[in-house]
Each structure stands twice: as C-alpha cells, then as structure tokens.
Design an enzyme around this catalytic site. Structure first.
Site, PDB file in Angstrom:
ATOM      1  CB  CYS A 208      -0.946   0.004   1.193  1.00 25.16           C
ATOM      2  SG  CYS A 208      -0.128  -0.274   2.771  1.00 25.16           S
ATOM      3  CG  HIS A 455      -3.761   0.883   4.928  1.00 24.96           C
ATOM      4  ND1 HIS A 455      -3.280   0.094   3.903  1.00 24.96           N
ATOM      5  CD2 HIS A 455      -4.868   1.512   4.446  1.00 24.96           C
ATOM      6  CE1 HIS A 455      -4.076   0.232   2.852  1.00 24.96           C
ATOM      7  NE2 HIS A 455      -5.047   1.085   3.171  1.00 24.96           N
TER       8      HIS A 455
END
Length: 1107
Positions: A208, A455
């Site tokens: 990510c 993330h």
C-alpha cells in the site's frame, strides 16, 4: 501495511490469504466493560446505517497468562445497530504473536447475502505508559465468507507476556476496540471508475505504501508524460524493464475500468514475493525510484526530467561574527524532511529548518586564517522545485525506550503554501526573487497505524480543482477538503457521549491516521505540470496487441483481462491436480557430470505429469507405461527424501497399499510441506536382452546404492548405474561388478568414496572396502564415487590437477569462471579466468597481473559488479578488503561472475592514502595534456550545470575539494588575465538557449563556460571579435549568435555599440556566476556525459530496486 487476515490460516486465497472463520461454535466469552453506551440493537440486518456511528469498548481479561483455551471471544457489543465481538488467540493463531480480530457476532443467523462495512481499530493497552499501547486499524466489508477480520500477527507474545513491559498488570490484559460503522456500501460491486473516473492499484500483500506513491506520481501529468516518452520496444519484457513496466502501469491506470496489478512493476524492480510482503517507507521508495528513473532517462529525450520537477537547492553557510569570513556550500535536494515534533504547522517547520545555530564557547568555528571564531550556522534556500515534496518526520527515536516511536501530534498544513512569506525569510541572497514561490497542495499521503506497521493511502487533487479523491489500494472515492486536510492533521479527536448520564467527560482518543508526506505544485508552474497526456504520448507498442493491429485501449485491456481470467481459472483448479515428477536412470546419466555434479538429478529437468488428485496411482502407472514403454508390472517407484544435511536421495519404494491409493492421498503421505508436487524415482531392471524385467524382491537387508565414476586424467565424473547390496556384505565383494560397469579389467584396483554432502562444504570420505556396508553407515539412496587408484605422487605432480574424488568435488564446488572487464570498457569482457571461490585477495590480483603481464600485482585495483544495474559498483574493493573471491562476487542475495579491473600508476595501498579527484582539462582533446609552455600557470575551477561557481585558491586544502557534486576543471591562466589594468574586468561568459515551451521562457545553459577580460569603454563589437577568435567559430555561424547581459537569470540583449563594462558591477559579490555575458545560439555540440553528480542520492536503504 500490516498484512490483515481473518482468523484461520489453513487455506490461502490468491491475493490476501482470506478465508472465513467458520468455527464459531465455541463460546469462551469474557465480559466486556462498555465505556461508551452502545446503540440499541437493530434486528433487521439489511437496514442501512444513515450516519456513521462509532463506539469504543474496553475488554479487561483477568488471569490472562493462565488461559489454556486456543481462542477467546468477548461479550457481544453493538455499534451502528449491528452486533460485534472481539476474537483473540492468547497463544497466537499458529504464530508467535497475539492474534486479534473483529468478529460479526451473529453471522450464522443472518440472511443470505448479508454484508456490513466498518472501520475499526484494535489495541492492547499499556497500563504503565499509555503512549506505548499497541494499536492497529483497518477497514473491511464483512460478509458470510469473511465474517471476521483483523491481525494474525498483532504483537509478539514475548513482549505481551513480559511483565516489565506494562501490558499485563496483575495478570490482567486490557483490550480496546474502536468501531465506526458507515453507511452500507456494496464493497464488492462498488465501481471506482464509474464513481470517480479513476481506478486503484491492487495490494500485493504489503504494498500500500508503494500504491499511494505511484498514484501520486501518476497524477503529476508532466511526470507521466516523461515516463511515456522513455524509449522502450515491443521486444522488451515488462518484468525485466522498469521503464516499460511503469509505462504499462500508467497506461492501464489511464484507460482501465478496473483496478490494476503492480506485479510486473515489482518484478522489474527485482523483487520477489517476500519483498512484496515487507513494509517499507514511502520516502525511501520515492528516493530510490526517482534515482533509478533519473539513471534510466540519461541519454534519452526526457533526460533531466526528475531534476526539472523535483530538484531544489539550498545553501549551507557558516558566517563569522567578528571577522569578514563566510563559508558556503550549495547542495541539491529532491525532498525536504520537516520536523513534526514541537512544530504546529509547515511554516513552523520551515522556520526551524532555517533557524540560525550559534557557534560559540566550546563550539567555536575554526576559520582558516582567523582561527577559532564566534559564528552562526544555518541553511537558506537558493531555489525551490516546481514540485515540492515534503516528508513529515512522523517517526523518531525514543532514547528512553531505545526504540522508534510514531509522532501522532497535531500538525497543520495549508492548502496554499507561501515560501516567500515575511520578505523571503527562507531564501538566500542569491535566490531569484522574480520567481514567486507560492504553492498549492496536490497530494496528502497518509500513514495509519503505529511504528511497527500500518496502512498507507493518499488524498490527491489530480487537476488541482476543489474535488479531492482518496486512493486506497483498489478503492477510489470522492472526498471533501476537510477530510483530505483537517482530518489528516493528527492529534486527538473527541467523540461525543451517547449517554451523558453515564459519563460527563467527553472521550478523547489519539488519531493514528495522519499526513506523512505532502506534495505541493508551484502556482506559476501548474499549467506546465498539470498538462494534457493523451494517446499520442504513448508508444504504439503499448497500444497494440500481439497481432500488430491497433486496438482501442478498452479492447486491449479486455483482451488482457480475458487472459488473466484464463490463468486465474487454471490457478483456481490447481488444487485439483498434483504434479508428479518422475526421474529415471536415463535422467541421471544425462545430467551427472554435465548439468550437475552433486546429488543425483535436477527434478526441474525430468518428465513431469499433471494428474488429477482423485486418480488412483495404479491408473497413473498405466500412463507411465504409455510414456516410457515400460509395462506396469515392471515399474517400481521410490519416494525421495530431503536429508538433514540438505541432500536429496531416493528413500524407500512405494508399498502395494500406497500404490492402491489416489494420487492426492499419496502426495499428502509423502510430502510434509504440502506443496503440489510428488517426486518419484522409477526403478527399472533390464534383462540380458536389455528389456524390462520384474524388479527384484527387496528385503530390509538390501540397500540401493548409486555409483559415479571419476576419471582424474580427463577430470570427468559420470553416472554408471546402481546396485542392490546386502547391508552385511562388503565393498570388496562388488569390485568386479563395478569394474564391469566402468569398462575396466575385472581385477582393476579401484578406490571408493562416499559422497555425503556438498553444502556448505563438500564432504566426501573414503570407504573402507573391508568393512560391511552397515558398518560404513551406508543406506538406501547413498552415492558411491569410485576411480582407478591409488594415484601416484608422480601423477599428482605431473599433469593431474585433482588426483582423487574429494579434491575434484572440492574443485567443482568452488570453481568459478570470472569474466574480467576493463573499468574503462564496462560492457565488454576482456578475458576470463577460472578461479576458486576460496582464492584470497592476493591470489586473485596475482592471477590478473599474470594475465596482463604485470610485475606488481599491488597495482591492480578491482571493482565489484552490480547484478541489478549491470554496471560496476561505485566503490572499488579496498586493498585486501575482502578475504576471498566469493566475497568479491556477492551482491546482496545474488552472486556475480564479473569483476572490473584497472591498472594503477602506483600501488593500491599507497593510493588509498591519497584522495582521488576527477579533473577535466579544458580544451584537452588528447589523452595527454598539452601546455603552451612548461611553466604555464594553471587554475582549478568548480563547474556545475555549465556555470563557473568557484576558482580554488592555490592554498585550498585538497580535503575541502569535492568532485561528487561538481565538475572540477583545470585550465591554463591566459596571459591577459595576469596583467589586468585598474579598470579591466574579468567576467563570466556562458552559452545559452531559450526554451519557450508552455508559454514560459526558460534559460538553458550548455557548453563550456569561460572567463573573459573586458576593458573600460570596450563595445560589444570589439568583444565579439575576441570571442569569435577565442572560440574559432565560422563567420556564417557566428553571425546568428545573440549577446545578452544576465543578472539573476534575466537576459538584457546588447547592441553592438553598447559599452559592456558598464553593465557589470565593480565589486566582487557572492554569486558572481549569476552576472554573466550570455552567448545565445543553437547547441550543436554532441551531448557529453558530465561527471557531475552521477550518484546524487547514493545511500544504502532497506528499499532496493535491483534492475
């Protein structure tokens, strides 16, 4: 990003190893303490949630360390009208970590097709120091297939159960869950392209961080256009070419209707699956990728794009307070790291960046001719780039805890950033004040989580309009300005109480999602940066299919999608099949001594069968009979086994019972690691007529041995066959048979050796022919090497290099053919030498010196090879800096067979005590420098981007001269410069062209800058004559040249009658190179590769792009 998986891990899905947690029958509930009153339960599952609703719950688990249960559920709690509970595995879900998930409590009772979407965080609270609590957050669309979601590796069990860490106090664990339920959106049918016009990038596991950066770069159209214009061909493979892989990725982002995979790009980086599951840092990847692209763009039409977009310059200075002395150094940057700790916003960080540091007291500055002096030290900016990348220092080292921590403090950043504020307080004196440094925010890259994982996603304004978009891996959504800016400041957030009577104090919690990197675009450059990129910018081979017919982008992508679906189907059905690899005597004969020397066979080169698992093995034998022409009754199959010493040998024959089983059952019995392959050895006995016969009965006393024959004179090893021997028998009993297999006389004296192992070292020991096979510890599958013997001393000293099997295997194991290349010609092999990897540094250089006919090996300097760039490494090998040849050839996890050499004028040990500077002699056209006379006076200049920045005084210390950032140029001092009159001026003269792209005039300097003496009252006509003579320019060409006076980048064109000296300042000023006489003409000279700053950002970081 921490890889998020649901609770069970016994199955794997293609992308993120997702499976539902089906075993929900156990009811090991623990009471949950509700801190915020939950909403009333909504019994109708499909009813939408009108507004986001959130609650925070605390679960206290007493006697935690004494729990024997594998998994534990909390009581049910309700958020947004839905029932939830927390699931933990106190001893880890098959890992040495605490495993923790959010679970839909009533999933088994919900109607078919149910789903609910939630953002949530799970935390283990540190009850001693709250700031050390471990918290991880994510989001998920829960459904029947995936009814729980969370973190298999939440935190190490060693940390959790360590009482001194503060997570277990009085043997009580405190778990927190914060759940936010948003309006139900069908996660699986949501169409990012339809809703936003953009598509996302698939996450390979923990990529990510890369996805957010790639989306940011893609949405800088000038950058995207430059990538499209990098030269690639249809013959290139994307997985082996970074430019083509990036072009393909950008093309799909521009024209695809669905999310795009990044596997081709990461393969082009040289990454394997392990790299894709490693969390890295966006800043590191950004620097490494830009450096790699900068290198790949050299010599192409887009050379210099990275610098044009992202490169700025600042000046480090030290200025004495009491004496007239100032030291300055110009440095380039591609991004700026700004402090977050102690700064309320970006402006405060810039204030801190340029903050003046006093050098006084014990910290006085040593000014060369003035000694120790009070001084001030600081940094000012010479220029900012069109695209300004700001890295926010959210992570820092905590000395008290001896670990890295994340700074979640509130930190504000504006939509418009004015770096000219307060009369240009951030700018150096030589900065071009005509450039307006007003920037508008383009992207906000966000990190959500803690120091050990989290993330990444990005908020981007692709066209700098009011509309923001959130790029979160595959999903793209429209967002408002508040969500992109204010909600990413970090700090604390206050949740309103749903039941004021329960607790009157509003609950505040730390926001673990906050901005980590900001990208600003300069207002004056935005029309150039946010340019139009269409199909005419895209190479034709990116837009055509294999049939060479031009396709509409959607048709091409549809075709690719169909191919992917086919592969996906094959992959989905793979679990129904087993690959059986069958090795035979013919394979051993073909491979041993050619492809392999150790063990028996390379299984990747034997016949393989793709067989349905449900097929009986006896039926499979019929297929083997058809393939090899060996009747079923004459086949006997052996299982292979990997031994503890890492060798791989036939272990035992299959039993009749096993052969009656299905292929799938047999594979599970034989293969403990549960891969899809079954490896077998097919034993076939031949009769006198060389036709197959039934294999002999094998008893426990029978041992199957394999034999290799070594010929010392030919230096040849080959496979000669296999024999069954009795464990109580002796080698002396089979010598006649071995001689027959070798083609020797029956009574030939032979020596026997057992090949035991070869990694990490060779182990091959003589076999005592008088001992039994059992006493020699020989067993099924063992390898015996034999040779004529014994070898005489005369033979070994005469022409036989490796007289016995052990010495030959040692040689084979360590031999290495090294390709030596001259450092001046790094693409061409000069000569090859066969060496041993155990050679010392002295052995290697001695061999090279012998090859070159050089008497002194210490004058050889070697440079290792970079396997990924296929170039010499920047740093040579130091004298005796490595122990063995093997150390010279290692590059990260790869081994090279290339070394570069150069012959020095002086021995390397002596050279290492000196400093090497690359100096270009001005106007030198030959290998040797020619001076006008032996006593000619020279000077050394510092040249950067075709401007002269410094003339070094004769007393300059060598240690202060740096050739990493500048070109060092040596030249004769012309006689006219030595005899300057009182009114003469020595001025800078530079060549330039004008670039009017994007309706903006840009000055591009090129060629060799030089000094020129001008006299008072001298007109441009007179000066032109001298320049024409100095540069030897033809009349017709020179007539096209224009002349201009430059000050701080602004040209003022001159007429022939102008008095040139009047334009130049009378006194020397810092930054004199910004006042110069410009010669405007076309750059007709061939492009020259400057030695300037070839590795401007050379550093070793965990992120590596290898190709």
């Amino acid at each position: 990003m921490t890889v998020m998986t649901p609770a069970p891990i016994d199955q794997q899905d293609d992308e993120e190893m997702l499976v539902p947690h089906t075993d929900l029958a156990e009811n090991n509930h623990q009471p949950m303490e509700v801190v915020a009153q939950p909403e009333a339960a909504n019994t109708v599952e499909s009813q939408p949630v009108e507004d986001p609703q959130s609650s925070r719950f605390t679960w206290k688990i007493p006697e935690f360390s004494r729990m024997n249960t594998k998994k534990l559920y909390s009581d049910v709690f309700i958020v947004g009208g839905y029932k939830w509970r927390v699931l933990i595995f106190p001893k880890g879900n098959n890992v040495d970590y605490l495993s923790m998930y959010l679970d839909v409590a009533d999933s088994s009772n919900l109607p078919y097709g149910w789903s609910r979407y939630a953002q949530f965080s799970l935390a283990v609270i540190n009850q001693v120091h709250n700031k050390y609590s471990v918290r991880k957050d994510t989001q998920h669309q829960f459904n029947a297939r995936e009814s729980d979601w969370g973190f298999t590796s939440f935190m190490p069990l060693g940390e959790l159960y360590d009482a001194s860490r503060g997570y277990l106090v009085n043997d009580t664990l405190v778990v927190e869950a914060e759940v936010l339920v948003r309006r139900i959106v069908d996660y699986w049918t949501y169409d990012s392209k339809k809703e936003t016009g953009y598509v996302g990038l698939k996450n390979q596991g923990a990529t990510c961080y890369m996805n957010s950066l790639l989306q940011t770069l893609y949405h800088i159209p000038y950058f995207r256009k430059a990538v499209y214009h990098m030269p690639t061909t249809e013959n290139d493979m994307p997985s082996g070419s970074i430019p083509l892989a990036l072009q393909s990725l950008f093309y799909k982002l521009q024209y695809s209707d669905t999310s795009v995979a990044t596997k081709e790009l990461t393969k082009s980086f040289g990454w394997d699956t392990y790299d894709s599951f490693m969390q890295h840092d966006v800043q590191e990847l950004n620097r490494v990728l830009c450096e790699k692209l900068e290198d790949k763009m050299k010599g192409t039409v887009v050379e210099g794009t990275i610098q044009k977009l992202f490169e700025g310059h600042h000046m480090n200075y030290i200025e004495c307070i009491n004496v007239d002395y100032k030291s300055t150094r110009k440095e380039s940057f591609y991004d700026l790291q700004l402090d977050v700790k102690g700064c309320r916003d970006v402006y405060a960080s810039f204030d801190k960046y340029v903050e003046v540091e006093p050098l006084e007291g014990d910290n006085k500055y040593h000014a060369e001719q003035f000694g120790l002096q009070d001084a001030k030290k600081g940094v000012l900016f010479i220029d900012f780039p069109p695209v300004l990348q700001l890295q926010l220092k959210r992570f820092e080292y905590d000395f008290m805890r001896d670990t890295m921590v994340k700074i979640n403090d509130r930190y504000e950043f504006p939509l418009q950033l004015d770096l000219d504020r307060e009369d240009g307080k951030y700018l150096s004196p030589e900065a071009d004040r005509t450039v307006r440094n007003l920037y508008t925010l383009h992207s906000v890259l966000v990190h959500s989580g803690g120091v050990h994982g989290g993330h990444y996603y990005a908020f981007i304004r692709p066209t700098l309009s009011e509309q923001w978009y959130k790029f979160d891996d595959e999903r793209v959504t429209k967002e408002d300005t508040k969500r992109a800016l204010e909600e990413q400041y970090g700090g604390e957030e206050e949740l309103p109480q749903t039941n004021p009577g329960f607790n009157n104090t509003p609950f505040k919690f730390t926001k673990y999602s906050n901005a980590y990197m900001l990208v600003y675009i300069r207002e004056s450059d935005k029309d150039k940066i946010i340019c139009n990129v269409d199909e005419k910018d895209i190479a034709e081979h990116l837009r055509v299919n294999s049939g060479r017919v031009l396709l509409d982008p959607k048709e091409r992508l549809k075709k690719e999608q169909e191919e992917k679906e086919h592969k996906k189907k094959e992959k989905a059905e793979a679990h129904l099949y087993t690959i059986i690899k069958v090795a035979r005597d013919e394979d051993l004969s073909e491979q041993i001594g050619k492809d392999i020397y150790f063990d028996l066979v390379d299984h990747d080169k034997v016949r393989s069968f793709r067989v349905q698992k449900q097929l009986s093995f006896n039926t499979f034998k019929e297929e083997v009979a058809k393939e090899f022409g060996i009747p079923v009754q004459f086949q006997r199959f052996w299982l292979w086994a990997k031994r503890q010493n890492h060798t791989y040998r036939p272990n035992r024959p299959l039993t009749h019972i096993e052969e009656a089983q299905s292929v799938g059952q047999l594979r599970e019995v034989s293969n403990k690691v549960h891969n899809a392959e079954l490896k077998l050895f097919l034993e076939v006995e031949l009769g006198p007529d060389l036709r197959p016969i039934a294999p002999p009965e094998k008893t426990k006393d029978d041992i199957l041995l394999f034999f290799k024959l070594y010929d010392p004179e030919k230096e040849e090893l080959r496979y000669v066959g296999r024999l069954f021997v009795k464990s109580t028998g002796k080698p002396s009993e089979i010598l006649t048979k071995l001689n027959e297999m070798a083609g020797y006389d029956p009574d030939e004296d032979i020596g026997l050796y057992e090949e035991i192992k070869f990694e990490p070292n060779v182990m091959c020991e003589p076999i005592d022919k008088k001992l039994t096979f059992r006493a020699s510890q020989l067993e099924d599958g063992d390898i015996v090497c034999f040779q004529k013997g014994p070898v005489t001393v005369m033979d070994s000293e005469d022409h036989i290099r490796y007289p016995d099997v052990p010495s030959y295997l040692e040689y084979v194991h360590n031999r290495q053919v090294v390709h030596f290349r001259s450092l001046d010609k790094p693409k061409e092999d000069d000569f090859c030498l066969e060496m041993s990897r155990l050679y010392t540094y002295d052995d290697v250089v001695e061999k090279v010196a012998q090859q070159l006919g050089l008497e002194d090996p210490s004058k050889i300097r070697l440079t290792p090879h970079n396997c990924y760039s296929q170039q010499p490494k920047p740093q040579p090998i130091k004298y005796r800096g490595v122990e063995h040849l093997s150390d010279m050839l290692v590059h990260y996890n790869q081994t090279s067979d290339i070394l570069y050499y150069e012959v020095l004028d002086i021995p390397l040990p002596e050279l290492q005590g000196l400093k090497t500077l690359k100096v270009a002699f001005h106007h030198a056209t030959k290998d040797e420098v020619e001076l006008s006379h032996p006593n000619a006076e020279l000077r050394l200049l510092e040249v950067f981007y075709h401007k002269i920045y410094k003339v070094f005084p004769p007393n300059e210390k060598i240690e202060n001269i740096n050739d990493q950032y500048w070109t060092l140029r040596a030249e004769e001092i012309p006689e006219e410069e030595k005899n300057l009159g009182p009114h003469d001026r020595l001025i800078h003269v530079y060549h330039f062209t004008k670039d009017t792209a994007q309706n903006q005039m840009q000055i591009q300097n090129f060629g060799e800058p030089f000094f020129l003496v001008i006299h008072e009252g001298e007109t441009l006509t007179e000066i032109k004559d001298r320049i024409k003579k100095k540069l030897q320019v033809p009349d017709d060409e020179f007539a096209k040249w224009k002349f201009a006076f430059f000050s701080l980048g602004r040209p003022e064109y001159l007429q022939d009658s102008d008095i040139v000296s009047s334009r130049f300042q009378r006194r020397d000023v810092y930054g004199a190179w910004e006042q110069y006489l410009g010669l405007e003409h076309t750059d007709n000279a061939p492009k020259r590769a400057y030695a300037v700053n070839q590795n401007r950002h050379t550093f070793e970081k965990p992120v590596k792009i290898y190709n």
